[in-house]
Design a protein around this motif. Structure first.
Motif, PDB file in Angstrom:
ATOM      1  N   UNK A   1       0.806  -1.216   0.000  1.00 18.72           N
ATOM      2  CA  UNK A   1       0.000   0.000   0.000  1.00 18.72           C
ATOM      3  C   UNK A   1       0.840   1.267   0.000  1.00 18.72           C
ATOM      4  N   UNK A   2       2.022   1.229   0.555  1.00 17.75           N
ATOM      5  CA  UNK A   2       2.838   2.429   0.694  1.00 17.75           C
ATOM      6  C   UNK A   2       3.670   2.760  -0.521  1.00 17.75           C
ATOM      7  N   UNK A   3       3.590   1.960  -1.573  1.00 19.69           N
ATOM      8  CA  UNK A   3       4.414   2.193  -2.745  1.00 19.69           C
ATOM      9  C   UNK A   3       3.832   3.348  -3.561  1.00 19.69           C
ATOM     10  N   UNK A   4       4.658   4.345  -3.782  1.00 24.83           N
ATOM     11  CA  UNK A   4       4.243   5.495  -4.578  1.00 24.83           C
ATOM     12  C   UNK A   4       5.242   5.639  -5.706  1.00 24.83           C
ATOM     13  N   UNK A   5       4.756   5.776  -6.902  1.00 26.11           N
ATOM     14  CA  UNK A   5       5.645   5.907  -8.047  1.00 26.11           C
ATOM     15  C   UNK A   5       5.001   6.735  -9.128  1.00 26.11           C
ATOM     16  N   UNK A   6       5.696   6.800 -10.243  1.00 22.16           N
ATOM     17  CA  UNK A   6       5.172   7.562 -11.365  1.00 22.16           C
ATOM     18  C   UNK A   6       4.012   6.848 -12.038  1.00 22.16           C
ATOM     19  N   UNK A   7       3.987   5.550 -11.929  1.00 25.15           N
ATOM     20  CA  UNK A   7       2.929   4.746 -12.540  1.00 25.15           C
ATOM     21  C   UNK A   7       1.966   4.324 -11.441  1.00 25.15           C
ATOM     22  N   UNK A   8       0.682   4.463 -11.707  1.00 29.32           N
ATOM     23  CA  UNK A   8      -0.306   4.038 -10.720  1.00 29.32           C
ATOM     24  C   UNK A   8      -0.267   2.523 -10.581  1.00 29.32           C
ATOM     25  N   UNK A   9      -0.157   2.022  -9.353  1.00 28.38           N
ATOM     26  CA  UNK A   9      -0.175   0.569  -9.173  1.00 28.38           C
ATOM     27  C   UNK A   9      -1.580   0.049  -9.451  1.00 28.38           C
ATOM     28  N   UNK A  10      -1.682  -1.240  -9.752  1.00 29.17           N
ATOM     29  CA  UNK A  10      -3.016  -1.803  -9.965  1.00 29.17           C
ATOM     30  C   UNK A  10      -3.789  -1.774  -8.650  1.00 29.17           C
ATOM     31  N   UNK A  11      -5.108  -1.758  -8.726  1.00 31.99           N
ATOM     32  CA  UNK A  11      -5.895  -1.814  -7.489  1.00 31.99           C
ATOM     33  C   UNK A  11      -5.563  -3.101  -6.719  1.00 31.99           C
ATOM     34  N   UNK A  12      -5.660  -3.064  -5.378  1.00 31.07           N
ATOM     35  CA  UNK A  12      -5.310  -4.244  -4.569  1.00 31.07           C
ATOM     36  C   UNK A  12      -6.012  -5.523  -5.017  1.00 31.07           C
ATOM     37  N   UNK A  13      -7.279  -5.432  -5.396  1.00 35.47           N
ATOM     38  CA  UNK A  13      -8.019  -6.636  -5.798  1.00 35.47           C
ATOM     39  C   UNK A  13      -7.415  -7.225  -7.071  1.00 35.47           C
ATOM     40  N   UNK A  14      -7.112  -6.383  -8.058  1.00 35.10           N
ATOM     41  CA  UNK A  14      -6.511  -6.858  -9.303  1.00 35.10           C
ATOM     42  C   UNK A  14      -5.131  -7.455  -9.043  1.00 35.10           C
ATOM     43  N   UNK A  15      -4.353  -6.794  -8.201  1.00 35.37           N
ATOM     44  CA  UNK A  15      -3.016  -7.276  -7.864  1.00 35.37           C
ATOM     45  C   UNK A  15      -3.100  -8.670  -7.235  1.00 35.37           C
ATOM     46  N   UNK A  16      -3.967  -8.824  -6.261  1.00 35.90           N
ATOM     47  CA  UNK A  16      -4.111 -10.112  -5.572  1.00 35.90           C
ATOM     48  C   UNK A  16      -4.593 -11.206  -6.516  1.00 35.90           C
ATOM     49  N   UNK A  17      -5.571 -10.884  -7.348  1.00 35.85           N
ATOM     50  CA  UNK A  17      -6.099 -11.878  -8.294  1.00 35.85           C
ATOM     51  C   UNK A  17      -5.013 -12.330  -9.268  1.00 35.85           C
ATOM     52  N   UNK A  18      -4.228 -11.386  -9.752  1.00 37.92           N
ATOM     53  CA  UNK A  18      -3.150 -11.722 -10.683  1.00 37.92           C
ATOM     54  C   UNK A  18      -2.098 -12.581  -9.997  1.00 37.92           C
ATOM     55  N   UNK A  19      -1.684 -12.179  -8.804  1.00 34.77           N
ATOM     56  CA  UNK A  19      -0.701 -12.954  -8.044  1.00 34.77           C
ATOM     57  C   UNK A  19      -1.209 -14.375  -7.774  1.00 34.77           C
ATOM     58  N   UNK A  20      -2.459 -14.480  -7.373  1.00 33.52           N
ATOM     59  CA  UNK A  20      -3.065 -15.781  -7.070  1.00 33.52           C
ATOM     60  C   UNK A  20      -3.115 -16.661  -8.322  1.00 33.52           C
ATOM     61  N   UNK A  21      -3.499 -16.072  -9.442  1.00 28.70           N
ATOM     62  CA  UNK A  21      -3.591 -16.827 -10.702  1.00 28.70           C
ATOM     63  C   UNK A  21      -2.220 -17.366 -11.112  1.00 28.70           C
TER      64      UNK A  21
END
Length: 144
Positions: free
Chosen positions: A44-64
């Motif tokens: 959650x604390x990662x801030x960068x020039x590119x918007x990170x994916x929403x937490x739900x999308x991130x988790x689903x991708x990681x899980x897949x």
């Protein structure tokens, strides 16, 4: 001798050697293989020039991705006629997940790959295998 063999995977090509070694060890012993993949928690604390994916999308991708990795081990085990159970867990430090799983599930040995990094590369990139070796009482077979 060994009844339950843990094979953690990060999806790297070197892991295929560890899978083959684990199957070779399990087959004559009639042992079961436990396939494990650890996924990173959302930062959650990662801030960068590119918007990170929403937490739900991130988790689903990681899980897949993790599920595909452990299913590849299960498929190799099925082809060899070996029982396999698959597990995916969330962990900030994969080595802790590996050790915890081995302990909770009563694994007799951990078979894992090592990229063979040394010196500064190992220090910068980290070595989950080295950390498992350092912190577990469960025997570890390292495949390179």
């Amino acid at each position: 001798m060994y009844r339950r063999i843990l094979v953690p995977t990060d999806g790297s090509p070197i892991t295929e050697k560890a899978i083959a070694a684990a199957i070779g060890l399990a087959k004559p012993l009639g042992a079961q293989i436990e396939a494990l993949a650890a996924v990173e928690p959302f930062q959650y604390g990662v801030i960068g020039e590119v918007d990170p994916p929403p937490p739900v999308d991130f988790r689903e991708t990681q899980q897949r991705i993790a599920t595909q990795r452990v299913q590849a081990i299960a498929l190799a085990c099925e082809s060899a006629g070996i029982a396999c159970s698959v597990h995916v867990t969330e962990a900030a430090h994969p080595y802790e997940a590996i050790i915890g799983h081995a302990t909770q599930r009563g694994c007799d040995v951990i078979v894992m790959a090592s990229h063979g990094r040394r010196g500064v590369r190992a220090m910068l990139l980290g070595s989950q295998t080295q950390k498992v070796l350092t912190h577990t009482a469960v025997p570890v077979l390292v495949v390179r």
